[in-house]
Design a protein around this motif. Structure first.
Motif, PDB file in Angstrom:
ATOM      1  N   THR A   1       0.813  -1.216   0.000  1.00  0.00           N
ATOM      2  CA  THR A   1       0.000   0.000   0.000  1.00  0.00           C
ATOM      3  C   THR A   1       0.849   1.271   0.000  1.00  0.00           C
ATOM      4  O   THR A   1       0.305   2.362  -0.100  1.00  0.00           O
ATOM      5  N   GLN A   2       2.160   1.123   0.102  1.00  0.00           N
ATOM      6  CA  GLN A   2       3.046   2.286   0.120  1.00  0.00           C
ATOM      7  C   GLN A   2       2.939   3.057  -1.196  1.00  0.00           C
ATOM      8  O   GLN A   2       2.923   2.460  -2.274  1.00  0.00           O
ATOM      9  N   THR A   3       2.878   4.374  -1.100  1.00  0.00           N
ATOM     10  CA  THR A   3       2.801   5.210  -2.298  1.00  0.00           C
ATOM     11  C   THR A   3       4.197   5.580  -2.770  1.00  0.00           C
ATOM     12  O   THR A   3       5.174   5.476  -2.016  1.00  0.00           O
ATOM     13  N   LEU A   4       4.276   6.056  -3.988  1.00  0.00           N
ATOM     14  CA  LEU A   4       5.553   6.496  -4.537  1.00  0.00           C
ATOM     15  C   LEU A   4       6.102   7.669  -3.733  1.00  0.00           C
ATOM     16  O   LEU A   4       7.307   7.718  -3.451  1.00  0.00           O
ATOM     17  N   ASP A   5       5.251   8.587  -3.331  1.00  0.00           N
ATOM     18  CA  ASP A   5       5.708   9.717  -2.511  1.00  0.00           C
ATOM     19  C   ASP A   5       6.253   9.248  -1.170  1.00  0.00           C
ATOM     20  O   ASP A   5       7.274   9.752  -0.697  1.00  0.00           O
ATOM     21  N   ASP A   6       5.579   8.273  -0.543  1.00  0.00           N
ATOM     22  CA  ASP A   6       6.064   7.728   0.730  1.00  0.00           C
ATOM     23  C   ASP A   6       7.415   7.054   0.545  1.00  0.00           C
ATOM     24  O   ASP A   6       8.309   7.189   1.385  1.00  0.00           O
ATOM     25  N   LEU A   7       7.570   6.328  -0.536  1.00  0.00           N
ATOM     26  CA  LEU A   7       8.841   5.658  -0.816  1.00  0.00           C
ATOM     27  C   LEU A   7       9.942   6.693  -1.025  1.00  0.00           C
ATOM     28  O   LEU A   7      11.041   6.553  -0.482  1.00  0.00           O
ATOM     29  N   ARG A   8       9.663   7.720  -1.796  1.00  0.00           N
ATOM     30  CA  ARG A   8      10.676   8.766  -2.016  1.00  0.00           C
ATOM     31  C   ARG A   8      11.101   9.401  -0.688  1.00  0.00           C
ATOM     32  O   ARG A   8      12.287   9.638  -0.464  1.00  0.00           O
ATOM     33  N   ALA A   9      10.148   9.670   0.184  1.00  0.00           N
ATOM     34  CA  ALA A   9      10.468  10.247   1.495  1.00  0.00           C
ATOM     35  C   ALA A   9      11.313   9.269   2.311  1.00  0.00           C
ATOM     36  O   ALA A   9      12.271   9.680   2.982  1.00  0.00           O
ATOM     37  N   GLU A  10      10.988   7.992   2.247  1.00  0.00           N
ATOM     38  CA  GLU A  10      11.768   6.972   2.958  1.00  0.00           C
ATOM     39  C   GLU A  10      13.199   6.921   2.431  1.00  0.00           C
ATOM     40  O   GLU A  10      14.156   6.821   3.196  1.00  0.00           O
ATOM     41  N   LEU A  11      13.359   6.998   1.129  1.00  0.00           N
ATOM     42  CA  LEU A  11      14.699   6.984   0.536  1.00  0.00           C
ATOM     43  C   LEU A  11      15.495   8.208   0.979  1.00  0.00           C
ATOM     44  O   LEU A  11      16.705   8.111   1.218  1.00  0.00           O
ATOM     45  N   ASP A  12      14.828   9.351   1.112  1.00  0.00           N
ATOM     46  CA  ASP A  12      15.512  10.569   1.556  1.00  0.00           C
ATOM     47  C   ASP A  12      15.967  10.483   3.007  1.00  0.00           C
ATOM     48  O   ASP A  12      16.971  11.086   3.376  1.00  0.00           O
ATOM     49  N   ARG A  13      15.237   9.745   3.840  1.00  0.00           N
ATOM     50  CA  ARG A  13      15.536   9.664   5.272  1.00  0.00           C
ATOM     51  C   ARG A  13      16.646   8.684   5.626  1.00  0.00           C
ATOM     52  O   ARG A  13      17.223   8.764   6.710  1.00  0.00           O
ATOM     53  N   GLY A  14      16.919   7.714   4.774  1.00  0.00           N
ATOM     54  CA  GLY A  14      17.860   6.667   5.152  1.00  0.00           C
ATOM     55  C   GLY A  14      18.774   6.279   4.019  1.00  0.00           C
ATOM     56  O   GLY A  14      19.047   7.070   3.119  1.00  0.00           O
ATOM     57  N   HIS A  15      19.258   5.065   4.101  1.00  0.00           N
ATOM     58  CA  HIS A  15      20.123   4.498   3.067  1.00  0.00           C
ATOM     59  C   HIS A  15      19.329   3.462   2.287  1.00  0.00           C
ATOM     60  O   HIS A  15      18.534   2.725   2.859  1.00  0.00           O
ATOM     61  N   ALA A  16      19.578   3.393   1.014  1.00  0.00           N
ATOM     62  CA  ALA A  16      18.959   2.364   0.194  1.00  0.00           C
ATOM     63  C   ALA A  16      19.971   1.892  -0.831  1.00  0.00           C
ATOM     64  O   ALA A  16      20.743   2.684  -1.372  1.00  0.00           O
ATOM     65  N   LEU A  17      19.958   0.601  -1.058  1.00  0.00           N
ATOM     66  CA  LEU A  17      20.823  -0.001  -2.058  1.00  0.00           C
ATOM     67  C   LEU A  17      19.948  -0.718  -3.073  1.00  0.00           C
ATOM     68  O   LEU A  17      18.861  -1.195  -2.742  1.00  0.00           O
ATOM     69  N   VAL A  18      20.441  -0.795  -4.284  1.00  0.00           N
ATOM     70  CA  VAL A  18      19.773  -1.566  -5.322  1.00  0.00           C
ATOM     71  C   VAL A  18      20.784  -2.495  -5.974  1.00  0.00           C
ATOM     72  O   VAL A  18      21.984  -2.202  -6.009  1.00  0.00           O
ATOM     73  N   ALA A  19      20.275  -3.597  -6.465  1.00  0.00           N
ATOM     74  CA  ALA A  19      21.074  -4.496  -7.298  1.00  0.00           C
ATOM     75  C   ALA A  19      20.497  -4.369  -8.698  1.00  0.00           C
ATOM     76  O   ALA A  19      19.275  -4.396  -8.885  1.00  0.00           O
TER      77      ALA A  19
END
Length: 167
Positions: free
Chosen positions: A42-60
């Motif tokens: 149920t997470q929105t794209l805006d919520d995800l963007r805010a989460e990425l701004d607050r912490g660290h995220a890695l992608v493969a």
């Protein structure tokens, strides 16, 4: 694995691919517990963007495609909270989840505030529990979050079995 998967920091441009992958990956979890209202679905794209701004995220990445991701942040108590470790279903069971977990731990190992690593998973997700235990995590709490779901929180001390990822 026979293919070149690279791990790097996620950027704002990755948010849409991460969200689509997250939606795909959490279908099994929703089915396992009979609940399609879990937060990752149920997470929105805006919520995800805010989460990425607050912490660290890695992608493969496999070429330009994001095929796995993990997120985390360090709280005021010194806990590096690792979340949403996801791997595309076609690439599971090839060690990519473990590589991502190692890489996010390595990222937090450089943060003097991070004293411990913590994550959680559903009590029925044997694959996740097996991965986390193999990386030195031990259960520290269980929380009933619904009629069918118990979240198992696992933790390990920073530096305890953490090793640099070969990413």
């Amino acid at each position: 694995m026979g293919m070149s998967v690279t791990i790097s920091a996620a950027s704002a441009q990755d948010a849409e691919q991460i969200l689509k992958l997250q939606y795909l990956c959490y279908q099994n979890e929703a089915e396992l517990y009979g609940d399609y209202t879990i937060e990752p679905l149920t997470q929105t794209l805006d919520d995800l963007r805010a989460e990425l701004d607050r912490g660290h995220a890695l992608v493969a990445r496999l070429g330009d495609e994001v095929v796995a991701s993990v997120r985390g942040s360090v709280d005021a108590a010194g806990t590096a909270r690792i979340a949403k470790l996801i791997v595309h279903p076609r690439l599971r069971r090839h060690g990519l989840g473990g590589r991502l977990l190692d890489a996010i731990e390595a990222r937090f190992a450089d943060d003097p505030a991070a004293q411990r690593f913590q994550l959680f998973t559903g009590h029925r997700n044997e694959g996740n529990l097996r991965l986390y235990r193999s990386r030195g995590y031990a259960p520290v709490a269980t929380e009933e979050t619904g009629a069918r779901l118990r979240l198992v929180t696992l933790e390990k001390q920073a530096g305890a079995g953490a090793y640099a990822a070969s990413a």
